[in-house]
Scaffold this motif. Structure first.
Motif, PDB file in Angstrom:
ATOM      1  N   UNK A   1     -13.070  10.221 -59.320  1.00 39.10           N
ATOM      2  CA  UNK A   1     -12.501   9.826 -58.032  1.00 39.10           C
ATOM      3  C   UNK A   1     -13.343  10.458 -56.938  1.00 39.10           C
ATOM      4  N   UNK A   2     -13.856   9.619 -56.043  1.00 41.85           N
ATOM      5  CA  UNK A   2     -14.713  10.066 -54.944  1.00 41.85           C
ATOM      6  C   UNK A   2     -13.961   9.848 -53.631  1.00 41.85           C
ATOM      7  N   UNK A   3     -13.914  10.882 -52.809  1.00 41.38           N
ATOM      8  CA  UNK A   3     -13.304  10.790 -51.491  1.00 41.38           C
ATOM      9  C   UNK A   3     -14.394  11.033 -50.456  1.00 41.38           C
ATOM     10  N   UNK A   4     -14.532  10.086 -49.528  1.00 43.27           N
ATOM     11  CA  UNK A   4     -15.537  10.194 -48.472  1.00 43.27           C
ATOM     12  C   UNK A   4     -14.804  10.195 -47.138  1.00 43.27           C
ATOM     13  N   UNK A   5     -14.995  11.265 -46.368  1.00 46.45           N
ATOM     14  CA  UNK A   5     -14.403  11.366 -45.031  1.00 46.45           C
ATOM     15  C   UNK A   5     -15.517  11.113 -44.025  1.00 46.45           C
ATOM     16  N   UNK A   6     -15.482   9.949 -43.393  1.00 41.33           N
ATOM     17  CA  UNK A   6     -16.497   9.587 -42.400  1.00 41.33           C
ATOM     18  C   UNK A   6     -15.818   9.382 -41.051  1.00 41.33           C
TER      19      UNK A   6
ATOM     20  N   UNK B   1     -25.060   5.407 -51.966  1.00 41.69           N
ATOM     21  CA  UNK B   1     -25.958   4.440 -51.342  1.00 41.69           C
ATOM     22  C   UNK B   1     -25.781   3.058 -51.982  1.00 41.69           C
ATOM     23  N   UNK B   2     -25.758   3.003 -53.317  1.00 44.51           N
ATOM     24  CA  UNK B   2     -25.561   1.732 -54.022  1.00 44.51           C
ATOM     25  C   UNK B   2     -24.225   1.095 -53.635  1.00 44.51           C
ATOM     26  N   UNK B   3     -23.171   1.903 -53.500  1.00 40.52           N
ATOM     27  CA  UNK B   3     -21.829   1.406 -53.193  1.00 40.52           C
ATOM     28  C   UNK B   3     -21.636   1.147 -51.704  1.00 40.52           C
ATOM     29  N   UNK B   4     -22.683   1.391 -50.907  1.00 41.21           N
ATOM     30  CA  UNK B   4     -22.714   1.122 -49.476  1.00 41.21           C
ATOM     31  C   UNK B   4     -21.770   1.987 -48.656  1.00 41.21           C
ATOM     32  N   UNK B   5     -21.602   3.247 -49.069  1.00 43.29           N
ATOM     33  CA  UNK B   5     -20.878   4.213 -48.250  1.00 43.29           C
ATOM     34  C   UNK B   5     -21.813   4.867 -47.245  1.00 43.29           C
ATOM     35  N   UNK B   6     -23.121   4.668 -47.420  1.00 49.14           N
ATOM     36  CA  UNK B   6     -24.130   5.190 -46.495  1.00 49.14           C
ATOM     37  C   UNK B   6     -25.253   4.166 -46.392  1.00 49.14           C
ATOM     38  N   UNK B   7     -25.838   4.061 -45.204  1.00 48.36           N
ATOM     39  CA  UNK B   7     -26.902   3.077 -44.983  1.00 48.36           C
ATOM     40  C   UNK B   7     -28.198   3.441 -45.685  1.00 48.36           C
ATOM     41  N   UNK B   8     -28.446   4.747 -45.846  1.00 50.08           N
ATOM     42  CA  UNK B   8     -29.648   5.196 -46.544  1.00 50.08           C
ATOM     43  C   UNK B   8     -29.259   6.291 -47.531  1.00 50.08           C
TER      44      UNK B   8
ATOM     45  N   UNK C   1     -15.422   6.736 -39.283  1.00 53.11           N
ATOM     46  CA  UNK C   1     -14.608   5.524 -39.199  1.00 53.11           C
ATOM     47  C   UNK C   1     -13.345   5.593 -40.045  1.00 53.11           C
ATOM     48  N   UNK C   2     -13.219   6.594 -40.912  1.00 55.38           N
ATOM     49  CA  UNK C   2     -12.025   6.748 -41.737  1.00 55.38           C
ATOM     50  C   UNK C   2     -12.333   7.416 -43.056  1.00 55.38           C
ATOM     51  N   UNK C   3     -11.295   7.620 -43.835  1.00 55.26           N
ATOM     52  CA  UNK C   3     -11.430   8.260 -45.134  1.00 55.26           C
ATOM     53  C   UNK C   3     -11.208   7.226 -46.227  1.00 55.26           C
ATOM     54  N   UNK C   4     -12.078   7.257 -47.223  1.00 56.71           N
ATOM     55  CA  UNK C   4     -11.953   6.326 -48.352  1.00 56.71           C
ATOM     56  C   UNK C   4     -11.820   7.130 -49.637  1.00 56.71           C
ATOM     57  N   UNK C   5     -10.854   6.747 -50.452  1.00 56.72           N
ATOM     58  CA  UNK C   5     -10.687   7.341 -51.780  1.00 56.72           C
ATOM     59  C   UNK C   5     -10.886   6.213 -52.789  1.00 56.72           C
ATOM     60  N   UNK C   6     -11.855   6.384 -53.677  1.00 53.97           N
ATOM     61  CA  UNK C   6     -12.182   5.334 -54.639  1.00 53.97           C
ATOM     62  C   UNK C   6     -12.374   5.921 -56.033  1.00 53.97           C
ATOM     63  N   UNK C   7     -12.113   5.094 -57.044  1.00 55.17           N
ATOM     64  CA  UNK C   7     -12.386   5.463 -58.432  1.00 55.17           C
ATOM     65  C   UNK C   7     -13.639   4.723 -58.863  1.00 55.17           C
ATOM     66  N   UNK C   8     -14.582   5.442 -59.439  1.00 57.47           N
ATOM     67  CA  UNK C   8     -15.841   4.849 -59.889  1.00 57.47           C
ATOM     68  C   UNK C   8     -15.551   3.948 -61.091  1.00 57.47           C
ATOM     69  N   UNK C   9     -15.897   2.670 -60.961  1.00 55.44           N
ATOM     70  CA  UNK C   9     -15.685   1.684 -62.017  1.00 55.44           C
ATOM     71  C   UNK C   9     -16.986   1.426 -62.773  1.00 55.44           C
ATOM     72  N   UNK C  10     -18.109   1.519 -62.058  1.00 54.00           N
ATOM     73  CA  UNK C  10     -19.407   1.249 -62.671  1.00 54.00           C
ATOM     74  C   UNK C  10     -20.487   2.021 -61.932  1.00 54.00           C
TER      75      UNK C  10
ATOM     76  N   UNK D   1     -17.798  14.846 -48.692  1.00 48.24           N
ATOM     77  CA  UNK D   1     -17.590  14.125 -49.947  1.00 48.24           C
ATOM     78  C   UNK D   1     -16.963  15.054 -50.985  1.00 48.24           C
ATOM     79  N   UNK D   2     -15.926  14.541 -51.651  1.00 42.78           N
ATOM     80  CA  UNK D   2     -15.279  15.272 -52.751  1.00 42.78           C
ATOM     81  C   UNK D   2     -15.315  14.406 -54.002  1.00 42.78           C
ATOM     82  N   UNK D   3     -15.476  15.070 -55.137  1.00 47.12           N
ATOM     83  CA  UNK D   3     -15.443  14.385 -56.429  1.00 47.12           C
ATOM     84  C   UNK D   3     -14.344  15.035 -57.249  1.00 47.12           C
TER      85      UNK D   3
END
Length: 102
Positions: free
Chosen positions: A52-57, A13-20, A59-68, A33-35
């Motif tokens: 590493x978080x992978x979100x399959x939504x 939610x903080x990283x804006x991968x979901x509206x709520x 609109x597309x799939x995002x793979x990101x590394x948590x920085x903070x 979601x995969x971690x």
């Protein structure tokens, strides 16, 4: 929870991968979601810097590394500081593989 960890649903939610936050919890519960390559089984899963978080939504799939870990849900530019996008790296690797050896 430890200070160096944060709930997965809260971070999404903080990283804006979901509206709520409840939509973030639903993404996790529905298996999108995969971690670190493992399917996240609960919204309360502890997330740490470096994961590493992978979100399959839709609109597309995002793979990101948590920085903070976030402190609040701020504007989009602030949210982008919470992660490093690995999707672009994966796309570049995929294009190089498709081009073949030189």
């Amino acid at each position: 929870m430890r200070a160096d960890r944060q709930r997965l649903d809260k971070w999404l939610w903080f990283a804006r991968f979901a509206k709520t936050r409840s939509l973030a919890a639903r993404l996790i519960a529905d298996g999108f979601v995969r971690v670190n390559g493992q399917r996240a089984d609960a919204p309360s899963k502890a997330l740490a810097v470096g994961d590493v978080v992978t979100v399959a939504a839709q609109h597309g799939t995002a793979a990101v590394r948590v920085v903070d870990l976030g402190l609040r849900r701020g504007p989009a530019p602030e949210a982008r500081l919470l992660y490093a996008d690995l999707s672009a790296d994966l796309s570049a690797d995929r294009l190089a593989d498709e081009a073949g050896p030189r």
